[in-house]
Design a protein around this motif. Structure first.
Motif, PDB file in Angstrom:
ATOM      1  N   GLY A   1       0.771  -1.274  -0.014  1.00  0.00           N
ATOM      2  CA  GLY A   1      -0.013  -0.208  -0.048  1.00  0.00           C
ATOM      3  C   GLY A   1       0.740   1.380   0.096  1.00  0.00           C
ATOM      4  N   TYR A   2       1.845   1.293  -0.287  1.00  0.00           N
ATOM      5  CA  TYR A   2       2.962   2.477  -0.362  1.00  0.00           C
ATOM      6  C   TYR A   2       2.694   3.271  -1.798  1.00  0.00           C
ATOM      7  CZ  TYR A   2       4.773   0.682   3.995  1.00  0.00           C
ATOM      8  OH  TYR A   2       5.099   0.420   5.341  1.00  0.00           O
ATOM      9  N   ALA A   3       2.260   2.677  -2.679  1.00  0.00           N
ATOM     10  CA  ALA A   3       2.184   3.174  -4.057  1.00  0.00           C
ATOM     11  C   ALA A   3       1.463   2.379  -4.861  1.00  0.00           C
ATOM     12  CB  ALA A   3       3.837   3.278  -4.528  1.00  0.00           C
ATOM     13  N   THR A   4       1.119   2.831  -6.033  1.00  0.00           N
ATOM     14  CA  THR A   4       0.241   2.036  -6.981  1.00  0.00           C
ATOM     15  C   THR A   4       1.266   1.822  -8.014  1.00  0.00           C
ATOM     16  OG1 THR A   4      -0.321   4.221  -8.380  1.00  0.00           O
ATOM     17  CG2 THR A   4      -1.677   3.773  -6.502  1.00  0.00           C
ATOM     18  N   TRP A   5       0.928   0.917  -8.870  1.00  0.00           N
ATOM     19  CA  TRP A   5       1.624   0.558 -10.257  1.00  0.00           C
ATOM     20  C   TRP A   5       2.371   1.888 -11.137  1.00  0.00           C
ATOM     21  CZ3 TRP A   5       5.091  -3.437 -10.571  1.00  0.00           C
ATOM     22  CH2 TRP A   5       4.694  -4.338 -10.236  1.00  0.00           C
ATOM     23  N   GLU A   6       1.243   2.857 -11.060  1.00  0.00           N
ATOM     24  CA  GLU A   6       1.677   4.122 -11.876  1.00  0.00           C
ATOM     25  C   GLU A   6       2.843   4.670 -11.304  1.00  0.00           C
ATOM     26  OE1 GLU A   6      -2.619   5.331 -11.514  1.00  0.00           O
ATOM     27  OE2 GLU A   6      -2.317   5.406 -13.918  1.00  0.00           O
ATOM     28  N   ASN A   7       2.944   4.587  -9.842  1.00  0.00           N
ATOM     29  CA  ASN A   7       3.969   5.677  -9.305  1.00  0.00           C
ATOM     30  C   ASN A   7       4.704   4.777  -8.403  1.00  0.00           C
ATOM     31  OD1 ASN A   7       2.333   5.077  -6.931  1.00  0.00           O
ATOM     32  ND2 ASN A   7       1.973   7.253  -6.492  1.00  0.00           N
ATOM     33  N   ALA A   8       4.919   3.481  -8.554  1.00  0.00           N
ATOM     34  CA  ALA A   8       5.816   2.629  -7.644  1.00  0.00           C
ATOM     35  C   ALA A   8       7.215   2.871  -7.816  1.00  0.00           C
ATOM     36  CB  ALA A   8       5.323   1.163  -7.701  1.00  0.00           C
ATOM     37  N   ARG A   9       7.664   3.301  -9.138  1.00  0.00           N
ATOM     38  CA  ARG A   9       9.083   3.430  -9.551  1.00  0.00           C
ATOM     39  C   ARG A   9       9.702   4.634  -9.004  1.00  0.00           C
ATOM     40  NH1 ARG A   9       9.973   2.318 -14.966  1.00  0.00           N
ATOM     41  NH2 ARG A   9      10.643   0.206 -14.281  1.00  0.00           N
ATOM     42  N   ASP A  10       8.628   5.644  -9.155  1.00  0.00           N
ATOM     43  CA  ASP A  10       8.925   7.054  -8.528  1.00  0.00           C
ATOM     44  C   ASP A  10       8.977   6.789  -6.924  1.00  0.00           C
ATOM     45  OD1 ASP A  10       9.121   7.968 -10.839  1.00  0.00           O
ATOM     46  OD2 ASP A  10       6.964   8.745 -10.844  1.00  0.00           O
ATOM     47  N   TRP A  11       8.075   6.201  -6.266  1.00  0.00           N
ATOM     48  CA  TRP A  11       8.239   6.117  -4.872  1.00  0.00           C
ATOM     49  C   TRP A  11       9.699   5.324  -4.566  1.00  0.00           C
ATOM     50  CZ3 TRP A  11       8.481   2.603  -0.790  1.00  0.00           C
ATOM     51  CH2 TRP A  11       8.194   2.891   0.426  1.00  0.00           C
ATOM     52  N   HIS A  12       9.876   4.243  -4.967  1.00  0.00           N
ATOM     53  CA  HIS A  12      11.114   3.424  -4.819  1.00  0.00           C
ATOM     54  C   HIS A  12      12.153   4.395  -4.710  1.00  0.00           C
ATOM     55  CE1 HIS A  12      14.541   0.649  -5.029  1.00  0.00           C
ATOM     56  NE2 HIS A  12      14.713   1.369  -6.076  1.00  0.00           N
ATOM     57  N   GLU A  13      12.427   5.358  -5.867  1.00  0.00           N
ATOM     58  CA  GLU A  13      13.324   6.072  -6.141  1.00  0.00           C
ATOM     59  C   GLU A  13      13.395   7.487  -5.149  1.00  0.00           C
ATOM     60  OE1 GLU A  13      13.071   7.260 -10.223  1.00  0.00           O
ATOM     61  OE2 GLU A  13      13.778   5.242 -11.066  1.00  0.00           O
ATOM     62  N   ASP A  14      12.283   7.907  -4.659  1.00  0.00           N
ATOM     63  CA  ASP A  14      12.290   8.884  -3.941  1.00  0.00           C
ATOM     64  C   ASP A  14      12.653   8.479  -2.273  1.00  0.00           C
ATOM     65  OD1 ASP A  14      11.527  10.574  -5.739  1.00  0.00           O
ATOM     66  OD2 ASP A  14       9.292  10.663  -5.575  1.00  0.00           O
ATOM     67  N   ASN A  15      12.105   7.200  -1.917  1.00  0.00           N
ATOM     68  CA  ASN A  15      12.236   6.907  -0.625  1.00  0.00           C
ATOM     69  C   ASN A  15      13.297   5.737  -0.201  1.00  0.00           C
ATOM     70  OD1 ASN A  15      10.041   8.256   0.577  1.00  0.00           O
ATOM     71  ND2 ASN A  15       9.005   7.360  -1.102  1.00  0.00           N
ATOM     72  N   TYR A  16      13.981   5.397  -1.247  1.00  0.00           N
ATOM     73  CA  TYR A  16      14.919   4.174  -0.849  1.00  0.00           C
ATOM     74  C   TYR A  16      16.405   4.830   0.019  1.00  0.00           C
ATOM     75  CZ  TYR A  16      18.581   0.998  -1.482  1.00  0.00           C
ATOM     76  OH  TYR A  16      19.747  -0.201  -1.424  1.00  0.00           O
ATOM     77  N   PHE A  17      16.577   4.186   0.825  1.00  0.00           N
ATOM     78  CA  PHE A  17      17.568   4.595   1.941  1.00  0.00           C
ATOM     79  C   PHE A  17      18.829   3.723   1.918  1.00  0.00           C
ATOM     80  CE2 PHE A  17      19.251   5.304   6.224  1.00  0.00           C
ATOM     81  CZ  PHE A  17      19.478   6.788   6.038  1.00  0.00           C
TER      82      PHE A  17
END
Length: 169
Positions: free
Chosen positions: A98-114
């Motif tokens: 539930g952190y993202a949808t398929w439309e924005n999952a890659r962006d979420w990964h790139e923005d939040n990866y630590f």
């Protein structure tokens, strides 16, 4: 299209993807092989499919989707980087939790990866010394619980998904 034509189109196992489906209406299962969403739609036409999962054959990566719209979004992500099919697994976990949808999952990964996942002690030590760069006098270092600090940080500020740690803000 008759059943024989459908079977010929759907059973070309040289294609990139396999759709596993089961029709509860007709009580049978089938595999449909396809290269992209348009190819799939051409093959299945008006067929009613009630369950499916997507598998990238070459890497044995399996992703369940809930709708054809979601299937189309997964295919779009894959088509952007077909050589990195394993990243689909991480993106699927991000979506399923539930952190993202398929439309924005890659962006979420790139923005939040630590960072890559690590145990609580190593993560606490990493945060304190490498990220925060706090100067702690040597005489006090024995009193710091890096494990507790790392565990608390993972609970409050970060989330672990697969083998990665993400910012949770």
């Amino acid at each position: 299209m008759n059943a024989q034509e459908f079977n010929t189109l759907a059973s070309d196992s040289s294609k990139t993807f396999r759709l596993e489906a089961f029709s509860f209406t007709f009580q049978f299962g089938l595999n449909v092989f396809f290269n992209d969403y348009d190819d799939l739609m051409e093959i299945i036409g008006e067929s009613e499919i009630e369950f499916w999962s997507l598998e990238v054959q070459a890497d044995s990566v399996e992703i369940e989707v809930k709708s054809f719209k979601e299937l189309q979004q997964v295919l779009a992500v894959y088509e952007d980087e077909p050589s990195n099919a394993e990243q689909l697994v991480y993106l699927a976990q991000i979506v399923s939790e539930g952190y993202a949808t398929w439309e924005n999952a890659r962006d979420w990964h790139e923005d939040n990866y630590f960072s890559e996942d690590m145990n609580d002690y190593d993560f606490g030590h990493y945060l304190m010394h490498d990220v925060s760069c706090i100067e702690i006098p040597e005489v006090l270092q024995g009193y710091i619980s890096y494990e507790a600090y790392g565990r608390d940080a993972k609970i409050n500020d970060f989330v672990t998904i697969g083998n990665s740690i993400y910012n949770n803000h």
